[in-house]
Scaffold this active site. Sequence first.
Site, mmCIF file in Angstrom:
data_model
loop_
_atom_site.group_PDB
_atom_site.id
_atom_site.type_symbol
_atom_site.label_atom_id
_atom_site.label_comp_id
_atom_site.label_asym_id
_atom_site.label_seq_id
_atom_site.Cartn_x
_atom_site.Cartn_y
_atom_site.Cartn_z
ATOM 1 N N LYS A 218 43.178 40.750 64.206
ATOM 2 C CA LYS A 218 44.175 41.302 64.266
ATOM 3 C C LYS A 218 45.020 41.667 65.435
ATOM 4 O O LYS A 218 44.038 43.187 65.701
ATOM 5 C CB LYS A 218 45.048 42.597 62.404
ATOM 6 C CG LYS A 218 46.116 43.063 63.125
ATOM 7 C CD LYS A 218 46.535 43.401 61.354
ATOM 8 C CE LYS A 218 46.018 44.554 61.507
ATOM 9 N NZ LYS A 218 45.821 45.316 59.988
ATOM 10 N N HIS B 196 47.464 44.898 37.204
ATOM 11 C CA HIS B 196 47.441 45.024 38.737
ATOM 12 C C HIS B 196 47.511 43.871 39.501
ATOM 13 O O HIS B 196 47.007 42.677 38.749
ATOM 14 C CB HIS B 196 46.372 45.240 39.609
ATOM 15 C CG HIS B 196 45.189 45.024 40.018
ATOM 16 N ND1 HIS B 196 45.285 43.885 40.736
ATOM 17 C CD2 HIS B 196 43.846 45.173 38.963
ATOM 18 C CE1 HIS B 196 43.841 43.549 40.731
ATOM 19 N NE2 HIS B 196 43.008 44.287 39.069
ATOM 20 N N THR C 138 49.367 45.898 51.684
ATOM 21 C CA THR C 138 50.215 47.294 51.464
ATOM 22 C C THR C 138 48.378 48.029 51.475
ATOM 23 O O THR C 138 48.807 48.927 50.735
ATOM 24 C CB THR C 138 50.947 47.483 50.903
ATOM 25 O OG1 THR C 138 50.911 47.441 49.527
ATOM 26 C CG2 THR C 138 52.335 46.970 50.443
ATOM 27 N N SER D 202 33.347 50.898 50.214
ATOM 28 C CA SER D 202 33.339 49.431 49.761
ATOM 29 C C SER D 202 35.351 49.333 49.480
ATOM 30 O O SER D 202 34.866 48.004 49.378
ATOM 31 C CB SER D 202 32.269 49.953 48.550
ATOM 32 O OG SER D 202 33.416 50.205 47.398
ATOM 33 N N HIS E 29 49.977 40.602 41.674
ATOM 34 C CA HIS E 29 51.587 40.494 43.207
ATOM 35 C C HIS E 29 52.429 39.597 42.119
ATOM 36 O O HIS E 29 52.941 38.960 41.835
ATOM 37 C CB HIS E 29 50.655 39.260 43.473
ATOM 38 C CG HIS E 29 49.907 40.003 44.587
ATOM 39 N ND1 HIS E 29 49.835 41.083 45.346
ATOM 40 C CD2 HIS E 29 48.389 39.218 45.379
ATOM 41 C CE1 HIS E 29 48.967 41.678 45.991
ATOM 42 N NE2 HIS E 29 47.890 40.609 46.178
ATOM 43 N N THR F 252 42.130 43.742 57.751
ATOM 44 C CA THR F 252 41.829 42.267 58.262
ATOM 45 C C THR F 252 41.660 41.733 59.623
ATOM 46 O O THR F 252 41.390 42.594 60.854
ATOM 47 C CB THR F 252 43.851 41.876 58.092
ATOM 48 O OG1 THR F 252 44.481 42.048 57.205
ATOM 49 C CG2 THR F 252 44.096 40.496 59.282
ATOM 50 N N SER G 146 42.490 47.528 48.539
ATOM 51 C CA SER G 146 41.484 49.194 48.636
ATOM 52 C C SER G 146 42.034 49.918 47.814
ATOM 53 O O SER G 146 40.730 50.646 47.514
ATOM 54 C CB SER G 146 41.368 49.681 50.140
ATOM 55 O OG SER G 146 41.625 48.579 51.228
#
Length: 356
Positions: free
Chosen positions: A293, A140, A84, A285, A142, A290, A88
């Site tokens: 794709k 941070h 998502t 940077s 997952h 991906t 970045s």
Amino acid sequence: MGLLRIMMPPKLQLLAVVAFAVAMLFLENQIQKLEESRSKLERAIARHEVREIEQRHTMDGPRQEAALDEDEDMVIIYNRVPKTASTSFTNIAYDLCAKNKYHVLHINTTKNNPVMSLQDQVRFVKNITSWKEMKPGFYHGHVSYLDFAKFGVKKKPIYINVIRDPIERLVSYYYFLRFGDDYRPGLRRRKQGDKKTFDECVAEGGSDCAPEKLWLQIPFFCGHSSECWNVGSRWAVDQAKYNLVNEYFLVGVTEELEDFVMLLEAALPRFFRGATELYRTGKKSHLRKTTEKKLPTKQTIAKLQQSDIWKMENEFYEFALEQFQFIRAHAVRERDGDLFVLAQNFFYEKIYPKSN
């Protein structure tokens, strides 16, 4: 002069094939061992860095037990949903942490499991709330939403997140597993070598592109309850919506990431001062794409949109988008095609009793 041809006997051909297969298996095994060694090294380095920071704080003198200043006692948790633009955005936090004087810590769970064991939940909550050496802190990883209030915590961390159009997120993840991205191009991915397109996967009813794979953003916001991970649960959708509105400070969308960064800088400058300028004019940077794709066809999209799972995930996405756009409409204005943050629009008057 004719071409010289060397014909290999069938037994030698078979031996050559077997030898090649064994060599490939050996290389695969060595690559796996290198990956495991790299992971162990990363964990060792992380532990060493933590010890160094704690030692520096100890050398600076013992901390007083008095409460930290409000800005210094702040903790942000970004329980990032995969694919998502989470990397970045996180790299912006890394770029700013030294300048803005806060710590950034990656929550690295075993096999990227977003659900923690009960004992790990207790440890995590204790770390977040009592680890003063790491405050102010930006965590941070997952990990699905965790309700700190159920552990008796008085001051809860600030949750933020970003979500994405469900099909676009799944397509990005599908190709990421096969081709990786431009952030770590040399890293071998789990499905590397599989050249099947997303369209072909959907047409053949493959497991990696099944509608059940769309069920991710809802459980990430729903949390650690078993029902959150019951694919297609209406209760999970409602709980995810409740948490988004009541437990998250701000939830942005990948498609409008710059506006999300701008709002965070305006509201939480202690962490995000300079973030908008960095996003707009930096060396980029922090951007991650991906590779290889291929956009799905209309037929593929239409097939996925027939599923109830897509309808639920899309409902949640549209709900989050509406909330974000509502917040943005009351926080920024457009001038000459650019957005700018509104100044303070409230003040105090008629203050009684009057001071002498």
